[in-house]
Scaffold this motif. Structure first.
Motif, PDB file in Angstrom:
ATOM      1  N   PHE A   1       0.834  -1.192   0.000  1.00 24.84           N
ATOM      2  CA  PHE A   1       0.000   0.000   0.000  1.00 24.84           C
ATOM      3  C   PHE A   1       0.874   1.249   0.000  1.00 24.84           C
ATOM      4  CE2 PHE A   1      -2.555  -3.379   1.776  1.00 24.84           C
ATOM      5  CZ  PHE A   1      -3.747  -3.236   1.083  1.00 24.84           C
ATOM      6  N   MET A   2       0.529   2.202  -0.840  1.00 28.52           N
ATOM      7  CA  MET A   2       1.308   3.425  -0.990  1.00 28.52           C
ATOM      8  C   MET A   2       0.348   4.597  -1.205  1.00 28.52           C
ATOM      9  SD  MET A   2       2.644   3.336  -4.920  1.00 28.52           S
ATOM     10  CE  MET A   2       2.958   5.093  -4.793  1.00 28.52           C
ATOM     11  N   GLY A   3       0.927   5.785  -1.381  1.00 33.22           N
ATOM     12  CA  GLY A   3       0.123   6.972  -1.639  1.00 33.22           C
ATOM     13  C   GLY A   3      -0.057   7.829  -0.413  1.00 33.22           C
ATOM     14  N   GLU A   4      -0.667   8.994  -0.605  1.00 32.53           N
ATOM     15  CA  GLU A   4      -0.995   9.853   0.531  1.00 32.53           C
ATOM     16  C   GLU A   4      -2.030   9.152   1.408  1.00 32.53           C
ATOM     17  OE1 GLU A   4      -1.093  14.274  -1.053  1.00 32.53           O
ATOM     18  OE2 GLU A   4      -1.920  12.882  -2.538  1.00 32.53           O
ATOM     19  N   PRO A   5      -2.024   9.413   2.710  1.00 29.26           N
ATOM     20  CA  PRO A   5      -2.953   8.700   3.605  1.00 29.26           C
ATOM     21  C   PRO A   5      -4.412   8.799   3.189  1.00 29.26           C
ATOM     22  CG  PRO A   5      -1.284   9.846   4.890  1.00 29.26           C
ATOM     23  CD  PRO A   5      -1.088  10.270   3.466  1.00 29.26           C
TER      24      PRO A   5
ATOM     25  N   HIS B   1      -2.403   0.733  -4.385  1.00 24.27           N
ATOM     26  CA  HIS B   1      -1.756  -0.532  -4.033  1.00 24.27           C
ATOM     27  C   HIS B   1      -1.002  -1.099  -5.227  1.00 24.27           C
ATOM     28  CE1 HIS B   1      -5.516  -2.113  -5.838  1.00 24.27           C
ATOM     29  NE2 HIS B   1      -4.751  -3.137  -6.200  1.00 24.27           N
ATOM     30  N   LEU B   2       0.014  -1.914  -4.915  1.00 22.93           N
ATOM     31  CA  LEU B   2       0.808  -2.624  -5.912  1.00 22.93           C
ATOM     32  C   LEU B   2       0.913  -4.087  -5.491  1.00 22.93           C
ATOM     33  CD1 LEU B   2       3.795  -0.126  -6.362  1.00 22.93           C
ATOM     34  CD2 LEU B   2       2.005  -0.584  -8.040  1.00 22.93           C
ATOM     35  N   TRP B   3       0.545  -4.997  -6.361  1.00 24.13           N
ATOM     36  CA  TRP B   3       0.750  -6.418  -6.087  1.00 24.13           C
ATOM     37  C   TRP B   3       2.192  -6.773  -6.453  1.00 24.13           C
ATOM     38  CZ3 TRP B   3      -2.022  -9.552  -3.207  1.00 24.13           C
ATOM     39  CH2 TRP B   3      -3.371  -9.244  -2.983  1.00 24.13           C
ATOM     40  N   MET B   4       2.905  -7.389  -5.510  1.00 20.80           N
ATOM     41  CA  MET B   4       4.315  -7.698  -5.678  1.00 20.80           C
ATOM     42  C   MET B   4       4.578  -9.162  -5.378  1.00 20.80           C
ATOM     43  SD  MET B   4       5.890  -4.311  -3.791  1.00 20.80           S
ATOM     44  CE  MET B   4       7.577  -4.916  -3.981  1.00 20.80           C
ATOM     45  N   HIS B   5       5.737  -9.631  -5.853  1.00 20.11           N
ATOM     46  CA  HIS B   5       6.122 -11.024  -5.651  1.00 20.11           C
ATOM     47  C   HIS B   5       7.477 -11.112  -4.951  1.00 20.11           C
ATOM     48  CE1 HIS B   5       2.675 -12.399  -7.926  1.00 20.11           C
ATOM     49  NE2 HIS B   5       2.932 -11.451  -8.811  1.00 20.11           N
TER      50      HIS B   5
ATOM     51  N   VAL C   1      10.195  -1.859  -3.886  1.00 15.75           N
ATOM     52  CA  VAL C   1       9.313  -0.740  -4.209  1.00 15.75           C
ATOM     53  C   VAL C   1       9.904   0.533  -3.614  1.00 15.75           C
ATOM     54  CG1 VAL C   1       7.859  -1.129  -2.167  1.00 15.75           C
ATOM     55  CG2 VAL C   1       6.919   0.095  -4.134  1.00 15.75           C
ATOM     56  N   LEU C   2       9.813   1.622  -4.366  1.00 10.35           N
ATOM     57  CA  LEU C   2      10.254   2.930  -3.900  1.00 10.35           C
ATOM     58  C   LEU C   2       9.105   3.621  -3.192  1.00 10.35           C
ATOM     59  CD1 LEU C   2      12.041   4.112  -7.178  1.00 10.35           C
ATOM     60  CD2 LEU C   2      13.139   3.156  -5.138  1.00 10.35           C
ATOM     61  N   SER C   3       9.414   4.255  -2.060  1.00  9.23           N
ATOM     62  CA  SER C   3       8.381   4.953  -1.300  1.00  9.23           C
ATOM     63  C   SER C   3       8.796   6.407  -1.100  1.00  9.23           C
ATOM     64  CB  SER C   3       8.174   4.274   0.063  1.00  9.23           C
ATOM     65  OG  SER C   3       7.163   4.948   0.798  1.00  9.23           O
TER      66      SER C   3
ATOM     67  N   SER D   1       3.151   0.267   3.535  1.00  9.55           N
ATOM     68  CA  SER D   1       2.610  -0.811   4.356  1.00  9.55           C
ATOM     69  C   SER D   1       2.218  -1.941   3.426  1.00  9.55           C
ATOM     70  CB  SER D   1       1.387  -0.309   5.128  1.00  9.55           C
ATOM     71  OG  SER D   1       0.832  -1.330   5.919  1.00  9.55           O
ATOM     72  N   ALA D   2       1.989  -3.124   3.992  1.00 11.09           N
ATOM     73  CA  ALA D   2       1.629  -4.246   3.133  1.00 11.09           C
ATOM     74  C   ALA D   2       0.903  -5.329   3.911  1.00 11.09           C
ATOM     75  CB  ALA D   2       2.876  -4.844   2.473  1.00 11.09           C
ATOM     76  N   ALA D   3       0.153  -6.112   3.167  1.00 12.20           N
ATOM     77  CA  ALA D   3      -0.433  -7.357   3.665  1.00 12.20           C
ATOM     78  C   ALA D   3      -0.249  -8.402   2.576  1.00 12.20           C
ATOM     79  CB  ALA D   3      -1.911  -7.179   3.997  1.00 12.20           C
ATOM     80  N   ALA D   4       0.023  -9.631   2.983  1.00 12.08           N
ATOM     81  CA  ALA D   4       0.309 -10.678   2.004  1.00 12.08           C
ATOM     82  C   ALA D   4      -0.536 -11.907   2.263  1.00 12.08           C
ATOM     83  CB  ALA D   4       1.798 -11.038   2.047  1.00 12.08           C
ATOM     84  N   THR D   5      -0.418 -12.859   1.360  1.00 14.11           N
ATOM     85  CA  THR D   5      -1.142 -14.122   1.496  1.00 14.11           C
ATOM     86  C   THR D   5      -0.335 -15.152   2.276  1.00 14.11           C
ATOM     87  OG1 THR D   5      -0.282 -14.844  -0.655  1.00 14.11           O
ATOM     88  CG2 THR D   5      -2.423 -13.735  -0.636  1.00 14.11           C
ATOM     89  N   HIS D   6       0.809 -14.724   2.818  1.00 12.87           N
ATOM     90  CA  HIS D   6       1.710 -15.608   3.563  1.00 12.87           C
ATOM     91  C   HIS D   6       2.636 -14.687   4.357  1.00 12.87           C
ATOM     92  CE1 HIS D   6       4.979 -18.539   4.234  1.00 12.87           C
ATOM     93  NE2 HIS D   6       4.120 -19.499   3.887  1.00 12.87           N
TER      94      HIS D   6
END
Length: 280
Positions: free
Chosen positions: A221-225, A230-234, A239-241, A248-253
């Motif tokens: 998750f990125m961007g202004e609050p 969001h960007l799906w990553m592997h 990722v540049l912030s 921030s992020a949430a994953a499937t594992h």
């Protein structure tokens, strides 16, 4: 060996609000970090941070002074932080040699000398992930392990964010000019990082996600609050912030990520938090 690089320019947050998925990925996602016998890097205009990786398999790899640096050596005006996320490896800095195992880090101070990456075994190559920032002074090179880290244990399994934040290349451990790096390890069953989310206007940041199974993904998750994207990553992508963006992020594992920062200050606690219920 082969060295590949690209330049990423800074983005106005008002412009980023209108980006589609392809543009967000092109400007902020670093998809290709590791390839056999290649050094890959992105030269970012966010605090002049360089994000990259080296994977020596059949030969040693030189950290070349790419053209944007306009310098005889990569480290002429730069400091570098390195993490090995592969097999046993070796980094030679001038006349100094450092053996790096899995999840071990190395700080390289400014100076005119070559930096060379090597693996101990071609069958199990080292993977050297690195961040680099401009440096105004020269500090000694030093290997740092998790045993040297300042560890913050945060979150809980009940909120899916139990994690250890290993502060390794930070000013509580060793002197640096502006670069700070660390490694956050999520416990089994936990998937959230950096929540509640925050920004820090005096620093940019880069996240590198790894230890994520190939058939899983992490949603960054990125961007202004109030204007999140969001960007799906592997696995093994970065990722540049920007300074105006949450990270921030949430994953499937569960997974591990390496964070690197550069900017105006070395105060890890310089963060402007946004309450979870206020995110948009």
């Amino acid at each position: 060996m082969k060295t590949n690089y690209e330049i990423r320019y800074a983005t106005n947050p008002e412009d980023a609000r209108h980006y589609d998925t392809a543009r967000l990925r092109r400007d902020f996602l670093v998809e290709r970090i590791f390839a056999a016998d290649e050094v890959n890097m992105v030269y970012s205009m966010y605090d002049r941070m360089v994000v990259g990786g080296a994977m020596p398999v059949g030969e040693e790899l030189l950290l070349e002074a790419i053209d944007p640096l306009k310098a005889p050596f990569f480290t002429t005006r730069r400091e570098v932080g390195i993490y090995n996320v592969g097999g046993p490896g070796r980094v030679t800095v001038g006349d100094e040699v450092f053996e790096l195992g899995y999840k071990e880090a190395l700080y390289i101070g400014r100076g005119d000398r070559n930096v060379v990456f090597a693996s101990q075994q071609a069958a199990q190559p080292a993977k050297f992930y690195f961040n680099s920032a401009t440096a105004h002074a020269s500090y000694p090179c030093r290997k740092v392990t998790k045993a040297d880290a300042v560890v913050a244990r945060m979150g809980s399994l009940e909120t899916s964010n139990e994690r250890n934040i290993n502060k390794m290349l930070v000013n509580q451990v060793l002197p640096t000019c502006q670069l700070q790096m660390g490694m956050t390890e999520l416990a089994t069953g936990s998937v959230w990082n950096t929540m509640p989310a925050h920004t820090h206007s005096r620093r940019m940041e880069a996240y590198f996600y790894f230890e994520l199974p190939e058939d899983h993904a992490v949603c960054h998750f990125m961007g202004e609050p109030q204007e999140t994207r969001h960007l799906w990553m592997h696995n093994e992508q970065a990722v540049l912030s920007p300074e105006w963006s949450i990270h921030s992020a949430a994953a499937t594992h569960n997974y591990t990520f390496i964070w690197g920062m550069a900017g105006e200050n070395l105060d890890y606690g310089d963060q402007d938090f946004t309450q979870i219920v206020d995110l948009r």
